[in-house]
Design a protein around this motif. Structure first.
Motif, short mmCIF file in Angstrom:
data_model
loop_
_atom_site.label_atom_id
_atom_site.label_comp_id
_atom_site.label_asym_id
_atom_site.label_seq_id
_atom_site.Cartn_x
_atom_site.Cartn_y
_atom_site.Cartn_z
N GLU A 135 -25.46 31.43 -37.54
CA GLU A 135 -25.02 32.66 -37.24
C GLU A 135 -25.78 33.64 -37.94
OE1 GLU A 135 -20.90 33.11 -39.01
OE2 GLU A 135 -20.17 31.50 -37.57
N ALA A 136 -26.53 33.43 -38.89
CA ALA A 136 -27.42 34.28 -39.62
C ALA A 136 -28.69 34.31 -38.77
CB ALA A 136 -27.80 33.74 -41.03
N ILE A 137 -29.18 33.14 -38.12
CA ILE A 137 -30.43 33.35 -37.17
C ILE A 137 -30.22 34.17 -36.13
CG2 ILE A 137 -31.76 31.70 -35.87
CD1 ILE A 137 -31.21 29.44 -37.75
N ILE A 138 -29.01 34.15 -35.59
CA ILE A 138 -28.78 34.90 -34.32
C ILE A 138 -28.68 36.39 -34.66
CG2 ILE A 138 -27.08 35.40 -32.30
CD1 ILE A 138 -28.46 32.74 -32.05
N LYS A 139 -27.95 36.66 -35.72
CA LYS A 139 -27.88 37.90 -36.27
C LYS A 139 -29.40 38.67 -36.42
CE LYS A 139 -26.03 40.92 -40.07
NZ LYS A 139 -25.36 40.72 -41.16
N ALA A 140 -30.14 37.78 -37.28
CA ALA A 140 -31.44 38.24 -37.59
C ALA A 140 -32.24 38.72 -36.31
CB ALA A 140 -32.05 37.37 -38.44
N ALA A 141 -32.05 37.67 -35.25
CA ALA A 141 -32.85 37.65 -34.03
C ALA A 141 -32.67 39.19 -33.41
CB ALA A 141 -32.80 36.64 -33.12
N VAL A 142 -31.28 39.45 -33.42
CA VAL A 142 -30.83 40.63 -32.71
C VAL A 142 -31.29 41.94 -33.39
CG1 VAL A 142 -28.83 42.05 -32.04
CG2 VAL A 142 -29.00 39.67 -31.50
N GLU A 143 -31.16 41.75 -34.81
CA GLU A 143 -31.45 42.93 -35.64
C GLU A 143 -33.26 43.09 -35.64
OE1 GLU A 143 -30.24 42.02 -39.66
OE2 GLU A 143 -27.93 42.87 -38.74
N GLU A 144 -33.82 42.27 -35.42
CA GLU A 144 -35.41 42.10 -35.43
C GLU A 144 -35.91 42.67 -34.02
OE1 GLU A 144 -37.16 42.31 -38.17
OE2 GLU A 144 -35.79 41.76 -39.54
N GLY A 145 -35.01 42.32 -33.06
CA GLY A 145 -35.56 42.63 -31.70
C GLY A 145 -36.52 41.25 -31.26
N ALA A 146 -36.17 40.12 -31.73
CA ALA A 146 -37.07 39.25 -31.32
C ALA A 146 -37.02 38.69 -30.01
CB ALA A 146 -36.44 37.87 -32.26
N SER A 147 -38.23 38.32 -29.52
CA SER A 147 -38.40 37.95 -28.07
C SER A 147 -38.01 36.56 -27.95
CB SER A 147 -39.88 38.14 -27.82
OG SER A 147 -40.22 39.61 -27.91
N MET A 148 -38.04 35.76 -29.04
CA MET A 148 -37.77 34.18 -29.18
C MET A 148 -37.42 33.81 -30.57
SD MET A 148 -41.24 32.15 -28.65
CE MET A 148 -42.22 33.40 -27.64
N ILE A 149 -36.68 32.73 -30.55
CA ILE A 149 -36.51 31.97 -31.63
C ILE A 149 -37.14 30.64 -31.89
CG2 ILE A 149 -34.75 31.11 -33.25
CD1 ILE A 149 -32.76 33.04 -31.92
N VAL A 150 -37.65 30.32 -32.80
CA VAL A 150 -38.47 28.86 -32.92
C VAL A 150 -37.68 28.31 -34.34
CG1 VAL A 150 -40.49 27.32 -33.42
CG2 VAL A 150 -40.47 29.56 -32.15
N THR A 151 -37.11 27.04 -34.12
CA THR A 151 -36.22 26.20 -35.23
C THR A 151 -36.68 24.85 -35.15
OG1 THR A 151 -34.44 25.90 -36.31
CG2 THR A 151 -34.18 26.09 -33.78
N GLY A 152 -36.51 24.03 -36.06
CA GLY A 152 -36.83 22.64 -36.09
C GLY A 152 -35.25 22.24 -35.83
N THR A 153 -35.25 20.65 -35.89
CA THR A 153 -34.16 20.10 -35.90
C THR A 153 -34.29 18.72 -36.53
OG1 THR A 153 -32.40 19.15 -34.41
CG2 THR A 153 -34.85 19.05 -33.69
N ARG A 154 -33.26 18.28 -37.30
CA ARG A 154 -33.03 17.16 -38.21
C ARG A 154 -32.87 15.84 -37.11
NH1 ARG A 154 -30.53 19.33 -43.59
NH2 ARG A 154 -31.92 21.22 -43.78
N GLY A 155 -32.69 16.16 -36.09
CA GLY A 155 -32.37 14.80 -35.14
C GLY A 155 -31.24 14.32 -35.49
N LEU A 156 -30.14 14.81 -35.82
CA LEU A 156 -29.05 14.08 -36.10
C LEU A 156 -28.31 13.50 -34.76
CD1 LEU A 156 -27.03 16.63 -38.12
CD2 LEU A 156 -28.22 15.12 -39.03
N GLY A 157 -27.59 12.17 -34.99
CA GLY A 157 -27.02 11.56 -33.88
C GLY A 157 -25.56 12.35 -33.71
N LYS A 158 -25.31 12.03 -32.54
CA LYS A 158 -24.17 12.55 -32.09
C LYS A 158 -22.86 12.65 -32.72
CE LYS A 158 -21.91 12.71 -27.54
NZ LYS A 158 -21.66 11.93 -26.31
#
Length: 159
Positions: free
Chosen positions: A104-127
């Protein structure tokens, strides 16, 4: 703490990159640097402090103080590490703190900053683990108003 926003009018693309103190975040940063970054981009590094408010409320004053010190040290480590990476890479940007649930914080910050894209890592958790623990990258991919790049660090098999 109020952070003044720098003048970003000279930049065409604002990229939000979510980071924490894991190798997956460093991988995502390096992937962004090597494959996406352009000199006109402005990078906003966001790290979220997810903590259990109930645990803080229920803790003794001594334990609360210890938890706050640990959280502050962790934030300082993340800011120093990624600040140095940005500086060494010649990337213009800044580091921002977020709070609450990371997705939720990432989405909120992207909107507030006017981001054109988001980049994030992933831990590769299983299903199964994703089902019980949740996945920040899944949440971001499904709720983002802008394109999302999820950098998955793969393990190389030893031959």
């Amino acid at each position: 703490m109020t952070l003044d926003k720098p003048d970003m009018s000279n930049f065409r693309v604002i990229v939000l990159l979510a980071v924490d103190d894991t190798e997956y975040s460093e991988y995502a940063f390096n992937w962004y640097r090597d494959f996406v970054h352009r000199p006109e981009n402005f990078l906003v590094l966001l790290h979220c402090t997810e903590h259990d408010n109930q645990e803080l409320r229920d803790a003794s004053p001594g334990r609360t103080k210890t938890m706050i010190v640990e959280l502050t040290e962790r934030m300082r480590f993340i800011e120093d590490k990624f600040g140095q990476l940005m500086q060494r890479s010649g990337i213009s940007g800044r580091i921002q703190r977020g709070g609450g649930k990371p997705g939720e914080a990432i989405i909120k910050a992207a909107v507030e900053e006017g981001a054109s894209m988001i980049v994030t890592g992933t831990r590769g958790l299983g299903k199964i683990k994703r089902t019980f623990l949740g996945s920040v990258s899944d949440y971001v991919a499904h709720h983002s108003p802008v394109p999302v790049i999820i950098c998955r660090k793969t393990c190389k098999s030893s031959e």
